[in-house]
Design a protein around this motif. Structure first.
Motif, PDB file in Angstrom:
ATOM      1  N   ASN A 151      -6.051   4.658  -8.396  1.00  5.41           N
ATOM      2  CA  ASN A 151      -6.069   3.354  -9.050  1.00  5.41           C
ATOM      3  C   ASN A 151      -6.076   2.259  -7.997  1.00  5.41           C
ATOM      4  O   ASN A 151      -5.427   2.384  -6.964  1.00  5.41           O
ATOM      5  N   MET A 152      -6.808   1.198  -8.273  1.00  5.50           N
ATOM      6  CA  MET A 152      -6.849   0.045  -7.379  1.00  5.50           C
ATOM      7  C   MET A 152      -6.482  -1.181  -8.203  1.00  5.50           C
ATOM      8  O   MET A 152      -7.127  -1.481  -9.210  1.00  5.50           O
ATOM      9  N   SER A 153      -5.457  -1.880  -7.783  1.00  6.10           N
ATOM     10  CA  SER A 153      -4.958  -3.040  -8.510  1.00  6.10           C
ATOM     11  C   SER A 153      -5.968  -4.183  -8.506  1.00  6.10           C
ATOM     12  O   SER A 153      -6.709  -4.372  -7.541  1.00  6.10           O
ATOM     13  N   LEU A 154      -5.988  -4.944  -9.584  1.00  2.41           N
ATOM     14  CA  LEU A 154      -6.829  -6.144  -9.643  1.00  2.41           C
ATOM     15  C   LEU A 154      -6.184  -7.296  -8.889  1.00  2.41           C
ATOM     16  O   LEU A 154      -6.862  -8.226  -8.470  1.00  2.41           O
ATOM     17  N   THR A 155      -4.859  -7.232  -8.750  1.00  2.00           N
ATOM     18  CA  THR A 155      -4.126  -8.252  -8.002  1.00  2.00           C
ATOM     19  C   THR A 155      -3.342  -7.555  -6.903  1.00  2.00           C
ATOM     20  O   THR A 155      -2.711  -6.527  -7.142  1.00  2.00           O
ATOM     21  N   PRO A 156      -3.375  -8.077  -5.700  1.00  3.35           N
ATOM     22  CA  PRO A 156      -2.723  -7.411  -4.575  1.00  3.35           C
ATOM     23  C   PRO A 156      -1.201  -7.421  -4.692  1.00  3.35           C
ATOM     24  O   PRO A 156      -0.618  -8.340  -5.247  1.00  3.35           O
ATOM     25  N   SER A 157      -0.586  -6.382  -4.150  1.00  8.95           N
ATOM     26  CA  SER A 157       0.866  -6.318  -4.138  1.00  8.95           C
ATOM     27  C   SER A 157       1.433  -6.853  -2.835  1.00  8.95           C
ATOM     28  O   SER A 157       2.636  -7.025  -2.711  1.00  8.95           O
ATOM     29  N   LEU A 199     -11.933  -5.175  -0.863  1.00 12.23           N
ATOM     30  CA  LEU A 199     -11.797  -4.285  -2.013  1.00 12.23           C
ATOM     31  C   LEU A 199     -13.166  -3.915  -2.590  1.00 12.23           C
ATOM     32  O   LEU A 199     -13.394  -2.778  -2.983  1.00 12.23           O
ATOM     33  N   LYS A 200     -14.073  -4.879  -2.617  1.00 14.02           N
ATOM     34  CA  LYS A 200     -15.431  -4.611  -3.108  1.00 14.02           C
ATOM     35  C   LYS A 200     -16.120  -3.588  -2.202  1.00 14.02           C
ATOM     36  O   LYS A 200     -16.823  -2.696  -2.680  1.00 14.02           O
ATOM     37  N   ALA A 201     -15.895  -3.692  -0.893  1.00  8.52           N
ATOM     38  CA  ALA A 201     -16.490  -2.750   0.056  1.00  8.52           C
ATOM     39  C   ALA A 201     -15.940  -1.338  -0.158  1.00  8.52           C
ATOM     40  O   ALA A 201     -16.685  -0.354  -0.068  1.00  8.52           O
ATOM     41  N   ILE A 202     -14.652  -1.234  -0.469  1.00  8.07           N
ATOM     42  CA  ILE A 202     -14.056   0.081  -0.742  1.00  8.07           C
ATOM     43  C   ILE A 202     -14.665   0.674  -2.010  1.00  8.07           C
ATOM     44  O   ILE A 202     -15.015   1.855  -2.047  1.00  8.07           O
ATOM     45  N   ARG A 203     -14.816  -0.151  -3.053  1.00  8.17           N
ATOM     46  CA  ARG A 203     -15.429   0.339  -4.296  1.00  8.17           C
ATOM     47  C   ARG A 203     -16.873   0.779  -4.053  1.00  8.17           C
ATOM     48  O   ARG A 203     -17.323   1.809  -4.552  1.00  8.17           O
ATOM     49  N   LYS A 204     -17.618   0.011  -3.278  1.00 12.06           N
ATOM     50  CA  LYS A 204     -19.013   0.337  -2.957  1.00 12.06           C
ATOM     51  C   LYS A 204     -19.085   1.648  -2.182  1.00 12.06           C
ATOM     52  O   LYS A 204     -19.924   2.506  -2.465  1.00 12.06           O
ATOM     53  N   GLU A 205     -18.177   1.810  -1.198  1.00 10.94           N
ATOM     54  CA  GLU A 205     -18.156   3.045  -0.415  1.00 10.94           C
ATOM     55  C   GLU A 205     -17.836   4.240  -1.315  1.00 10.94           C
ATOM     56  O   GLU A 205     -18.428   5.308  -1.176  1.00 10.94           O
ATOM     57  N   ALA A 206     -16.908   4.043  -2.252  1.00 14.78           N
ATOM     58  CA  ALA A 206     -16.563   5.121  -3.195  1.00 14.78           C
ATOM     59  C   ALA A 206     -17.789   5.522  -4.013  1.00 14.78           C
ATOM     60  O   ALA A 206     -18.071   6.714  -4.174  1.00 14.78           O
ATOM     61  N   ARG A 222       0.389 -12.863   5.230  1.00 15.91           N
ATOM     62  CA  ARG A 222      -0.618 -13.631   4.499  1.00 15.91           C
ATOM     63  C   ARG A 222      -1.695 -12.663   4.025  1.00 15.91           C
ATOM     64  O   ARG A 222      -2.016 -11.693   4.688  1.00 15.91           O
ATOM     65  N   LEU A 223      -2.255 -12.961   2.864  1.00 17.50           N
ATOM     66  CA  LEU A 223      -3.371 -12.157   2.389  1.00 17.50           C
ATOM     67  C   LEU A 223      -4.616 -12.515   3.182  1.00 17.50           C
ATOM     68  O   LEU A 223      -4.831 -13.660   3.552  1.00 17.50           O
ATOM     69  N   SER A 224      -5.431 -11.526   3.421  1.00 15.88           N
ATOM     70  CA  SER A 224      -6.680 -11.759   4.123  1.00 15.88           C
ATOM     71  C   SER A 224      -7.573 -12.662   3.279  1.00 15.88           C
ATOM     72  O   SER A 224      -7.675 -12.470   2.069  1.00 15.88           O
ATOM     73  N   TYR A 266      -2.018  -4.366   1.402  1.00 21.28           N
ATOM     74  CA  TYR A 266      -2.544  -3.571   0.296  1.00 21.28           C
ATOM     75  C   TYR A 266      -3.807  -2.797   0.669  1.00 21.28           C
ATOM     76  O   TYR A 266      -3.906  -1.600   0.424  1.00 21.28           O
ATOM     77  N   VAL A 267      -4.767  -3.456   1.276  1.00 18.40           N
ATOM     78  CA  VAL A 267      -6.048  -2.801   1.598  1.00 18.40           C
ATOM     79  C   VAL A 267      -5.823  -1.693   2.626  1.00 18.40           C
ATOM     80  O   VAL A 267      -6.321  -0.576   2.459  1.00 18.40           O
ATOM     81  N   ARG A 268      -5.056  -1.984   3.648  1.00 20.88           N
ATOM     82  CA  ARG A 268      -4.785  -0.975   4.683  1.00 20.88           C
ATOM     83  C   ARG A 268      -4.089   0.240   4.077  1.00 20.88           C
ATOM     84  O   ARG A 268      -4.452   1.379   4.332  1.00 20.88           O
ATOM     85  N   ASN A 269      -3.072  -0.001   3.247  1.00 23.24           N
ATOM     86  CA  ASN A 269      -2.345   1.096   2.610  1.00 23.24           C
ATOM     87  C   ASN A 269      -3.238   1.891   1.655  1.00 23.24           C
ATOM     88  O   ASN A 269      -3.121   3.112   1.563  1.00 23.24           O
ATOM     89  N   LEU A 270      -4.127   1.212   0.951  1.00 23.97           N
ATOM     90  CA  LEU A 270      -5.050   1.871   0.031  1.00 23.97           C
ATOM     91  C   LEU A 270      -5.961   2.841   0.783  1.00 23.97           C
ATOM     92  O   LEU A 270      -6.123   3.995   0.395  1.00 23.97           O
TER      93      LEU A 270
END
Length: 83
Positions: free
Chosen positions: A54-60, A21-28, A12-14, A64-68
């Motif tokens: 690259n970070m997808s707009l839609t999860p695969s 994803l927003k937190a990862i972008r902010k940290e970047a 299941r997606l979180s 996804y987040v852990r792998n990213l």
């Protein structure tokens, strides 16, 4: 809407996926990376090697987040960037 069975058995997606994803972008951005939205989010490293992630707009998938984050740690200077 992505149905849970399309992600694998029991996956299941979180519910906080967008927040993560927003937190990862902010940290970047805090680490000095340039973050640009287009068809995908693109994160450019400030180092001389000019890493790009690259970070997808839609999860695969559910992981996804852990792998990213693992890929950022492994393949770029993410850990070395000042925070």
């Amino acid at each position: 809407m992505v149905l849970p069975h399309t992600l694998g058995p029991g996956a299941r997606l979180s519910p906080n996926f967008e927040k993560e994803l927003k937190a990862i972008r902010k940290e970047a951005e805090d680490k000095g990376w340039r973050v640009v939205r287009g068809k995908k989010w693109k994160m450019y490293c400030p180092c001389p090697e000019k890493h790009l992630k690259n970070m997808s707009l839609t999860p695969s998938g559910a992981d996804y987040v852990r792998n990213l984050v693992k890929e950022l740690d492994r393949a770029t200077c993410w850990k070395e960037s000042s925070s």
